[in-house]
Design a protein around this motif. Structure first.
Motif, mmCIF file in Angstrom:
data_model
loop_
_atom_site.group_PDB
_atom_site.id
_atom_site.type_symbol
_atom_site.label_atom_id
_atom_site.label_comp_id
_atom_site.label_asym_id
_atom_site.label_seq_id
_atom_site.Cartn_x
_atom_site.Cartn_y
_atom_site.Cartn_z
ATOM 1 N N PHE A 1 0.850 -1.203 0.000
ATOM 2 C CA PHE A 1 0.000 0.000 0.000
ATOM 3 C C PHE A 1 0.882 1.248 0.000
ATOM 4 C CE2 PHE A 1 -2.164 3.552 1.889
ATOM 5 C CZ PHE A 1 -3.472 3.468 1.430
ATOM 6 N N SER A 2 1.866 1.249 0.886
ATOM 7 C CA SER A 2 2.749 2.406 1.038
ATOM 8 C C SER A 2 3.571 2.662 -0.229
ATOM 9 C CB SER A 2 3.678 2.180 2.230
ATOM 10 O OG SER A 2 4.407 3.333 2.503
ATOM 11 N N TYR B 1 1.194 3.944 -2.877
ATOM 12 C CA TYR B 1 0.674 5.249 -2.479
ATOM 13 C C TYR B 1 1.688 6.352 -2.777
ATOM 14 C CZ TYR B 1 -0.639 9.217 0.377
ATOM 15 O OH TYR B 1 -0.937 10.486 0.793
ATOM 16 N N TYR C 1 1.449 9.160 -5.558
ATOM 17 C CA TYR C 1 1.307 10.511 -5.001
ATOM 18 C C TYR C 1 2.341 11.461 -5.602
ATOM 19 C CZ TYR C 1 1.521 14.509 -1.916
ATOM 20 O OH TYR C 1 1.550 15.804 -1.446
ATOM 21 N N SER D 1 -4.228 8.598 -5.078
ATOM 22 C CA SER D 1 -3.212 7.557 -4.857
ATOM 23 C C SER D 1 -3.631 6.618 -3.728
ATOM 24 C CB SER D 1 -1.855 8.190 -4.552
ATOM 25 O OG SER D 1 -1.963 9.177 -3.571
ATOM 26 N N GLY D 2 -4.308 7.150 -2.692
ATOM 27 C CA GLY D 2 -4.810 6.303 -1.605
ATOM 28 C C GLY D 2 -5.859 5.324 -2.090
ATOM 29 N N ALA E 1 -4.176 2.462 -4.190
ATOM 30 C CA ALA E 1 -3.464 1.538 -3.299
ATOM 31 C C ALA E 1 -4.436 0.692 -2.481
ATOM 32 C CB ALA E 1 -2.531 2.318 -2.377
ATOM 33 N N CYS F 1 -6.267 9.710 3.494
ATOM 34 C CA CYS F 1 -5.012 9.978 2.768
ATOM 35 C C CYS F 1 -4.955 11.430 2.310
ATOM 36 C CB CYS F 1 -4.876 9.046 1.559
ATOM 37 S SG CYS F 1 -4.494 7.345 1.998
#
Length: 338
Positions: free
Chosen positions: A208-209, A212, A216, A244-245, A248, A313
């Motif tokens: 996810f990170s 993201y 982003y 982007s959140g 993801a 986010c």
């Protein structure tokens, strides 16, 4: 544009980055928690919470399992309310119970949210800066590497604290009893037992990170170019963060389903004394979910998750960027007038 961003980050001290991320975490929790309180109250109305029953409570940045107990009829999630929908629930809760009820259960969640988010965002900026200063740099890979490592680090550091906090929340132990429990656990299962559930958290949060931050930084750069800005405006950060959140969240949803499954299994073992069968690997749990509910089972709950993740986010990154911009201009003034 990229160079301008690099200069801004370098001007900030680690303490200023930590303050900006800490403020972002608090503001995000304050905005997103009411959405989850309303969702929980609607859920309790259609399917009442009895003793031993649990639900996942979210501040938008972290999740925790909330367990219902006997004699807890005045708990915020058990208050009666004839709600017809989300807006109706919002109006009735505010009118009948007061506006404070929208932030029920927030303080214990902040205890985990603030340190986790502060470590995560500060580490991301520090790692990004270190990677940019390396020779032979590839800028497009920096958000992926920095995002993955910072999330891996923050999740690993906080995992034992989360386990300890959930034990204290349910059992209401004194520190002495907690110490005895942890000592026994370490003696029987070793240090690794403090990171129970860590694998499914990492499998959800690290990809996810990575996705993201990669998206982003790309969206931010594209939008800054479109509006002709040297540094991201609040609107640019907010929109880029939400988009982007959301991407993801959709891609990592199967791992979120597995994490929730593991949490509920653990709480069944703790509260209802249902013995846990052999512990299955993440992939085995996924196969079981697919066999029972098909591929759609791996994306169960994606809509409510998007409703939480996208605004969380967006609010977190825009307030964080605003905080960094504030400190950056403050430092510039200090340098100009020492």
């Amino acid at each position: 544009m990229a160079e301008m961003g690099d200069i801004n980050v370098q001007k900030l001290t680690i303490v200023q980055q930590a303050i900006a991320s800490c403020c972002g975490a608090i503001i995000t929790s304050l905005f997103v928690t009411p959405l989850d309180v309303i969702k929980t109250r609607l859920q309790a109305q259609s399917n009442p919470f009895h003793k031993g029953k649990y639900f996942v409570y979210s501040s938008g940045l972290t999740d925790r399992v909330y367990v219902c107990e006997n004699g807890d009829s005045k708990a915020w999630h058990k208050k009666p309310g004839n709600f017809k929908g989300t807006l109706d629930a919002f109006v009735k809760i505010v009118r009948i119970e007061g506006i404070k009820s929208l932030w029920s259960g927030l303080p214990p969640t902040l205890i985990m949210t603030v340190p986790t988010t502060t470590i995560y965002f500060t580490c991301y900026d520090q790692l990004s800066e270190a990677l940019r200063n390396r020779p032979g740099k590839h800028d497009e890979h920096i958000p992926v590497i920095a995002g993955s490592l910072s999330r891996f680090g923050s999740a690993t550091v906080v995992s034992p604290l989360e386990l300890i906090r959930t034990q204290m929340q349910y059992r209401r132990w004194s520190y002495k009893e907690l110490y005895l429990c942890i000592s026994t656990r370490l003696a029987v299962d070793g240090w690794i037992s403090l990171w129970e559930g860590w694998t499914s958290t990492i499998l959800r949060d690290v990809p996810f990170s990575a996705m993201y931050w990669y998206n982003y930084e790309r969206f931010k750069k594209m939008m800054c170019k479109e509006v002709g800005a040297n540094e991201p405006t609040f609107f640019v950060s907010f929109t880029s963060g939400a988009a982007s959140g959301s991407i993801a969240a959709v891609v990592t949803q199967p791992f979120d389903v597995v994490k929730t499954y593991r949490q509920t299994q653990l709480w069944e073992s703790e509260t209802l004394k249902i013995p846990q069968r052999d512990r299955k690997s993440t992939w085995a749990v996924m196969r079981k979910i697919v066999a029972r509910n098909g591929i759609a089972g791996l994306f169960a709950g994606i809509t409510p998750r998007l409703f939480k993740v996208a605004p969380a986010c967006a609010i977190m990154i825009s307030t964080y960027e605003y905080g960094k911009s504030f400190f950056s201009h403050l430092n510039e003034k200090k340098n100009r007038h020492p």
